[in-house]
Design a protein around this motif. Structure first.
Motif, short mmCIF file in Angstrom:
data_model
loop_
_atom_site.label_atom_id
_atom_site.label_comp_id
_atom_site.label_asym_id
_atom_site.label_seq_id
_atom_site.Cartn_x
_atom_site.Cartn_y
_atom_site.Cartn_z
N PHE A 19 0.83 -1.20 0.00
CA PHE A 19 0.00 0.00 0.00
C PHE A 19 0.86 1.25 0.00
N SER A 20 0.34 2.28 -0.60
CA SER A 20 1.06 3.54 -0.70
C SER A 20 0.93 4.34 0.59
N VAL A 21 1.55 5.48 0.61
CA VAL A 21 1.50 6.34 1.79
C VAL A 21 0.10 6.89 2.03
N GLU A 22 -0.77 6.83 1.01
CA GLU A 22 -2.15 7.31 1.20
C GLU A 22 -2.96 6.35 2.09
N THR A 23 -2.46 5.14 2.29
CA THR A 23 -3.12 4.16 3.14
C THR A 23 -2.19 3.86 4.31
N PRO A 24 -2.03 4.78 5.23
CA PRO A 24 -1.02 4.61 6.28
C PRO A 24 -1.33 3.52 7.30
N SER A 25 -2.59 3.09 7.41
CA SER A 25 -2.91 2.10 8.44
C SER A 25 -2.56 0.67 8.02
N ILE A 26 -2.37 0.42 6.71
CA ILE A 26 -2.03 -0.91 6.23
C ILE A 26 -0.72 -0.84 5.45
N ARG A 27 0.22 -1.69 5.80
CA ARG A 27 1.52 -1.71 5.13
C ARG A 27 1.49 -2.64 3.92
N GLN A 28 0.99 -3.88 4.13
CA GLN A 28 0.94 -4.83 3.03
C GLN A 28 -0.09 -5.91 3.32
N THR A 29 -0.55 -6.54 2.24
CA THR A 29 -1.43 -7.70 2.36
C THR A 29 -0.81 -8.84 1.56
N LEU A 30 -0.64 -9.98 2.21
CA LEU A 30 -0.13 -11.18 1.56
C LEU A 30 -1.33 -12.10 1.31
N MET A 31 -1.56 -12.43 0.04
CA MET A 31 -2.69 -13.28 -0.33
C MET A 31 -2.12 -14.63 -0.75
N LEU A 32 -2.57 -15.70 -0.08
CA LEU A 32 -2.08 -17.04 -0.34
C LEU A 32 -3.20 -17.94 -0.82
N ASN A 33 -3.00 -18.55 -1.97
CA ASN A 33 -3.94 -19.54 -2.48
C ASN A 33 -3.46 -20.90 -1.95
N VAL A 34 -4.33 -21.60 -1.21
CA VAL A 34 -3.92 -22.83 -0.54
C VAL A 34 -4.83 -24.01 -0.92
N LEU A 35 -4.30 -25.21 -0.75
CA LEU A 35 -5.05 -26.45 -0.91
C LEU A 35 -4.80 -27.31 0.32
N PRO A 36 -5.80 -28.12 0.73
CA PRO A 36 -5.55 -29.03 1.85
C PRO A 36 -4.37 -29.95 1.53
N ASP A 37 -3.52 -30.18 2.52
CA ASP A 37 -2.37 -31.06 2.34
C ASP A 37 -2.86 -32.51 2.34
N PRO A 38 -2.72 -33.23 1.21
CA PRO A 38 -3.20 -34.61 1.17
C PRO A 38 -2.48 -35.54 2.14
N LYS A 39 -1.30 -35.13 2.59
CA LYS A 39 -0.53 -35.95 3.54
C LYS A 39 -0.80 -35.55 4.99
N GLY A 40 -1.64 -34.55 5.19
CA GLY A 40 -2.01 -34.15 6.55
C GLY A 40 -0.88 -33.63 7.40
N GLY A 41 0.13 -33.05 6.77
CA GLY A 41 1.24 -32.47 7.53
C GLY A 41 2.31 -33.46 7.94
N ILE A 42 2.23 -34.70 7.47
CA ILE A 42 3.23 -35.71 7.85
C ILE A 42 4.56 -35.40 7.15
N TRP A 43 5.65 -35.50 7.89
CA TRP A 43 6.98 -35.26 7.34
C TRP A 43 7.34 -36.34 6.32
N GLU A 44 8.10 -35.98 5.30
CA GLU A 44 8.54 -36.95 4.30
C GLU A 44 9.38 -38.06 4.91
N SER A 45 10.08 -37.76 5.99
CA SER A 45 10.94 -38.75 6.64
C SER A 45 10.13 -39.75 7.49
N ASP A 46 8.85 -39.46 7.72
CA ASP A 46 8.00 -40.36 8.51
C ASP A 46 7.60 -41.57 7.66
N PRO A 47 7.71 -42.79 8.20
CA PRO A 47 7.32 -43.99 7.44
C PRO A 47 5.85 -43.94 6.97
N LEU A 48 4.98 -43.26 7.68
CA LEU A 48 3.59 -43.16 7.30
C LEU A 48 3.37 -42.30 6.04
#
Length: 91
Positions: free
Chosen positions: A58-87
């Motif tokens: 945001f520019s100086v005309e919007t002093p209350s907000i510095r930045q917005t990070l927009m993330l497009n996400v998908l559910p993790d099919p592995k449920g957060g399991i580490w690659e090193s985990d046998p499961l």
């Protein structure tokens, strides 16, 4: 000033957070854990994969907000399991 992070799934904002301090910005491919304030997304689990990211500075005309990070996400099919985990190979 605020830093905002928005999580998008199927073109809808599923979670929005505001921080006064800068935060660690996830990168495409990162797997993150989101603790939802809206319980309707709990069915997908808390582990998500970052597919795309956009940043709005945001520019100086919007002093209350510095930045917005927009993330497009998908559910993790592995449920957060580490690659090193046998499961990992079983999922």
């Amino acid at each position: 000033m605020k830093n905002i992070i928005e999580f998008y799934y199927q073109d809808e904002v599923i979670e929005r957070r505001e921080y006064k301090e800068p935060f660690v910005e996830p990168r495409v491919g990162d797997i993150i854990n989101i603790q939802f304030t809206n319980p309707s997304y709990d069915e997908y689990g808390n582990w998500w994969v970052i597919m795309e990211r956009r940043i709005i500075f945001f520019s100086v005309e919007t002093p209350s907000i510095r930045q917005t990070l927009m993330l497009n996400v998908l559910p993790d099919p592995k449920g957060g399991i580490w690659e090193s985990d046998p499961l990992y190979k079983e999922k």
